[in-house]
Structure formats: structure tokens, C-alpha cells
Design a protein around this motif. Structure first.
Motif, PDB file in Angstrom:
ATOM      1  N   PHE A  12       0.850  -1.182   0.000  1.00  0.00           N
ATOM      2  CA  PHE A  12       0.000   0.000   0.000  1.00  0.00           C
ATOM      3  C   PHE A  12       0.888   1.235   0.000  1.00  0.00           C
ATOM      4  CE2 PHE A  12      -2.563  -3.206   2.276  1.00  0.00           C
ATOM      5  CZ  PHE A  12      -3.703  -3.198   1.493  1.00  0.00           C
ATOM      6  N   PHE A  14       0.990   5.239   1.450  1.00  0.00           N
ATOM      7  CA  PHE A  14       0.374   6.216   2.332  1.00  0.00           C
ATOM      8  C   PHE A  14       0.322   7.582   1.642  1.00  0.00           C
ATOM      9  CE2 PHE A  14       2.374   3.481   5.774  1.00  0.00           C
ATOM     10  CZ  PHE A  14       1.180   2.868   6.118  1.00  0.00           C
ATOM     11  N   CYS A  97       1.429  -3.951   6.818  1.00  0.00           N
ATOM     12  CA  CYS A  97       0.256  -3.154   7.162  1.00  0.00           C
ATOM     13  C   CYS A  97      -0.599  -3.870   8.205  1.00  0.00           C
ATOM     14  CB  CYS A  97      -0.563  -2.865   5.903  1.00  0.00           C
ATOM     15  SG  CYS A  97      -1.967  -1.760   6.160  1.00  0.00           S
ATOM     16  N   GLN A 100       1.160  -3.952  11.569  1.00  0.00           N
ATOM     17  CA  GLN A 100       1.063  -2.670  12.277  1.00  0.00           C
ATOM     18  C   GLN A 100      -0.315  -2.511  12.917  1.00  0.00           C
ATOM     19  OE1 GLN A 100       1.156   1.141  10.039  1.00  0.00           O
ATOM     20  NE2 GLN A 100       2.842   1.729  11.393  1.00  0.00           N
ATOM     21  N   ILE A 101      -1.353  -2.850  12.167  1.00  0.00           N
ATOM     22  CA  ILE A 101      -2.712  -2.775  12.710  1.00  0.00           C
ATOM     23  C   ILE A 101      -2.857  -3.697  13.916  1.00  0.00           C
ATOM     24  CG2 ILE A 101      -5.126  -3.373  12.255  1.00  0.00           C
ATOM     25  CD1 ILE A 101      -4.738  -2.385   9.409  1.00  0.00           C
ATOM     26  N   THR A 160      -8.042  -8.151  12.809  1.00  0.00           N
ATOM     27  CA  THR A 160      -7.079  -8.516  11.768  1.00  0.00           C
ATOM     28  C   THR A 160      -7.582  -9.702  10.953  1.00  0.00           C
ATOM     29  OG1 THR A 160      -5.312  -7.781  13.255  1.00  0.00           O
ATOM     30  CG2 THR A 160      -4.655  -9.012  11.303  1.00  0.00           C
ATOM     31  N   ILE A 174      -3.595   4.668   0.823  1.00  0.00           N
ATOM     32  CA  ILE A 174      -4.260   4.806   2.112  1.00  0.00           C
ATOM     33  C   ILE A 174      -4.148   6.259   2.551  1.00  0.00           C
ATOM     34  CG2 ILE A 174      -4.238   4.117   4.540  1.00  0.00           C
ATOM     35  CD1 ILE A 174      -3.113   1.439   3.688  1.00  0.00           C
ATOM     36  N   TYR A 178      -0.321   5.982   8.663  1.00  0.00           N
ATOM     37  CA  TYR A 178      -0.052   4.646   9.192  1.00  0.00           C
ATOM     38  C   TYR A 178      -1.244   3.750   8.864  1.00  0.00           C
ATOM     39  CZ  TYR A 178      -3.275   5.554  13.102  1.00  0.00           C
ATOM     40  OH  TYR A 178      -4.381   5.834  13.861  1.00  0.00           O
ATOM     41  N   CYS A 179      -1.059   2.456   9.030  1.00  0.00           N
ATOM     42  CA  CYS A 179      -2.127   1.515   8.732  1.00  0.00           C
ATOM     43  C   CYS A 179      -3.106   1.448   9.892  1.00  0.00           C
ATOM     44  CB  CYS A 179      -1.549   0.120   8.467  1.00  0.00           C
ATOM     45  SG  CYS A 179      -1.060  -0.136   6.762  1.00  0.00           S
ATOM     46  N   ASP A 180      -4.348   1.764   9.599  1.00  0.00           N
ATOM     47  CA  ASP A 180      -5.424   1.659  10.576  1.00  0.00           C
ATOM     48  C   ASP A 180      -6.652   1.143   9.837  1.00  0.00           C
ATOM     49  OD1 ASP A 180      -6.659   1.758  12.993  1.00  0.00           O
ATOM     50  OD2 ASP A 180      -6.940   3.931  13.025  1.00  0.00           O
ATOM     51  N   LEU A 184      -8.194   1.792   5.714  1.00  0.00           N
ATOM     52  CA  LEU A 184      -7.976   0.577   4.929  1.00  0.00           C
ATOM     53  C   LEU A 184      -9.297   0.064   4.359  1.00  0.00           C
ATOM     54  CD1 LEU A 184      -5.608  -1.265   4.128  1.00  0.00           C
ATOM     55  CD2 LEU A 184      -6.203  -2.737   6.053  1.00  0.00           C
TER      56      LEU A 184
END
Length: 311
Positions: A12, A14, A97, A100-101, A160, A174, A178-180, A184
Motif C-alpha cells: 500500500f 500512504f 500493514c 502494524q494494525i 485482523t 491509504i 499509518y495503517c489503521d 484501509l
């Protein structure tokens, strides 16, 4: 065949916070300073609690765990964001990603329940002071912390796992740094109603259940404080609760703003600003709130400095 291609997502991109080079440098220095303060403040508080015998109480045991969680979830977000500032394209792998989530959700959920355990600790200390050491035994404290971490692991696993069922194709940008889950879900190419429902129900339950327990604890505390004949005792009781209550309000208001709104591309810009406060500023503020407003912490710090000066 198209569906198969949609599932073959490797990375992905950002959108980040800004594309202006000069502003990038300013933000990089600002967030680097914030992250360093977060590490210094929380590690310093953990070390002070460890070396100060007068702070070896349930309240500060919970506080050291709170500092640990602040370090963890700040690091989960800040390191990747800082590395992305000088990069032309801010990319993260699909696995990265979701990782991180997952860890971000673990630490944030655990902190939500830990703050509830801290409210219960204050309730017992003020409402039942004669039974405090019995009720808040080391075993009970360890159990409350363990439940906090297990709640985080369960919440992260559910969210997840639900994200793994989604397919992604087309634009994979995204709109965040950051990945959230919310941003997403916006770029997913399959139906996300299950994910949105899970997020609304689970996050709603976590916030409502924990805040209900916190409010109940503080209602009992207010009753107990009102019965105290000494004005000095009332001030001391309120001062021990003020730091915790400040932390809860800041944490929960930013969490509600970030996760309890309908998910849409139009709301992501405002959520991005809230995310900065939620993921970067709050972990830096917590040690300041507890150290500046807490006489026991200030006294322990003064004693530690004096010991070092004499030896």
C-alpha cells in the motif's frame, strides 16, 4: 480472474501528512522531538518507579505498565512515519500493514482496560482503605494487567482476521500516515459492512464498558470523599485521582472521534488530525500528567537526585 488479481496485493502507499518539502522537514523535527520525549518520559517514569521503594504500590505498578504500553504503541506508529518523511513514496507491504494494525490494536485496547484497572485501584484505596492491601494484592494486580493484555490480543485477532477476508484492487493509496482499519476499509474492493459492524460493536463495547466501570468507581470515590471530615484528606484524595481522570478523558475523547464515526473518505482528513493526537501526542502527555500533578512522583524524583548527588 479479476478477483484473483485483486487478492494479489503486495503493498500500500500512504498519502502521508504533506507533500511540501519545507513542511516535511518541520514536521519531521517536530515528531522526532515528540517521540524522543515520549521515550524519555515513559522510560524515566518506569525507571523511577523501579528504583523508588515508596512507589512500589499497586497504583504505580499499573502506571509503569501504562508507560510501557505508551512506548509500544507510539513506537508502532512513529518509527514508520519518521522513516517515511524523507521518502518519495511512502509504501508498506500488505503483511507489514496488517502487522502494524495488529500490534497497534493490541496496545491501545490493553491501555483502555488498564486505565479501568487503575480507576478500580483508586476506588479501593479511597472507598475501602483498611482493606486496600488485601484487595489489591500482587496476585490481583497481575491478574488485572493480564486481562488488559489478553483483551488487546483478542480484539486485535478479531479485527485482523476480519481484514484478511477483504480484497484490494485499483487505487491502493491509504489516506493516512499509518495503517489503521478505517482508511484501509475505504480502499477495499469488497463489501466491508461486517468489518464496520465489528469495529462499531467491539470498539463501542470497549469504550462503554470501561467508561461505565470508571464512572462507577469515581461515583463511589466522590461519595467516600464527601464523607471525609478533613479538608486535607479530601484534597489528597482528589489529587490522586486528578491525573488518572485527565488521562482517561484525553484518551477516550480522541478514541471516540477516531473510531465511532461513520467510515467514509470525506471523514478521513479530520480523523487523520485526530490520529496525530491519539497516537503521538497522548503517549507523550501521560508521564507529564502523572509527574507534574503527583506529589509522590515528585518526591521520589527529588530523593533519587539527592541520593545520586551524595554518592
Amino acid at each position: 480472474m479479476a478477483d484473483e488479481n485483486c487478492t494479489e496485493v503486495t503493498q500500500f502507499t500512504f498519502s502521508g501528512l504533506t507533500e511540501h518539502p519545507q513542511l516535511k522537514l518541520v514536521l519531521f523535527m517536530l515528531f522526532l522531538g515528540t517521540y524522543m520525549l515520549t521515550l524519555a518520559g515513559n522510560l524515566g517514569l518506569i525507571a523511577l518507579i523501579r528504583v523508588s521503594p515508596q512507589l512500589h504500590t499497586p497504583m504505580y505498578f499499573f502506571l509503569s505498565n501504562l508507560s510501557f504500553l505508551d512506548i509500544c504503541y507510539s513506537t508502532t506508529i512513529s518509527l514508520k512515519m519518521l522513516l517515511d518523511f524523507p521518502a518519495k513514496t511512502k509504501v508498506i507491504s500488505f503483511t507489514g500493514c496488517l502487522t502494524q494494525i495488529y500490534f497497534y490494536t493490541v496496545f491501545v485496547t490493553a491501555e483502555t482496560y488498564l486505565l479501568t484497572a487503575m480507576a478500580y485501584d483508586r476506588y479501593v484505596a479511597i472507598f475501602k482503605p483498611l482493606f486496600y492491601k488485601v484487595v489489591m494484592s500482587p496476585g490481583v494486580c497481575m491478574s488485572l494487567v493480564a486481562v488488559s493484555y489478553l483483551s488487546g490480543l483478542l480484539n486485535a485477532t478479531v479485527h485482523t482476521s476480519a481484514l484478511l477476508r477483504l480484497s484490494f484492487c485499483g487505487s491502493l493509496i491509504i489516506n493516512n500516515f499509518y495503517c489503521d482499519a478505517p482508511p484501509l476499509l475505504v480502499v477495499a474492493s469488497t463489501d466491508t459492512h461486517l468489518n464496520e459492524g465489528l469495529m462499531f460493536v467491539i470498539v463501542g463495547f470497549n469504550i462503554i464498558a470501561t467508561n461505565l466501570l470508571i464512572l462507577t468507581s469515581y461515583a463511589c470515590i466522590v461519595v467516600a470523599v464527601g464523607r471525609m471530615g478533613s479538608a486535607t484528606g479530601r484534597r489528597k484524595a482528589y489529587s490522586t485521582c486528578a491525573s488518572h481522570l485527565t488521562t482517561v478523558i484525553i484518551f477516550d475523547v480522541s478514541a471516540c472521534f477516531n473510531y465511532m464515526q461513520p467510515i467514509s473518505s470525506n471523514s478521513l482528513e479530520s480523523k487523520k488530525i485526530a490520529s496525530i493526537f491519539y497516537t503521538i501526542v497522548v503517549p507523550m502527555l501521560n508521564p507529564m500528567i502523572y509527574s507534574l500533578r503527583n506529589k509522590e512522583v515528585k518526591h521520589a524524583l527529588t530523593s533519587f537526585i539527592r541520593r545520586k548527588m551524595y554518592f
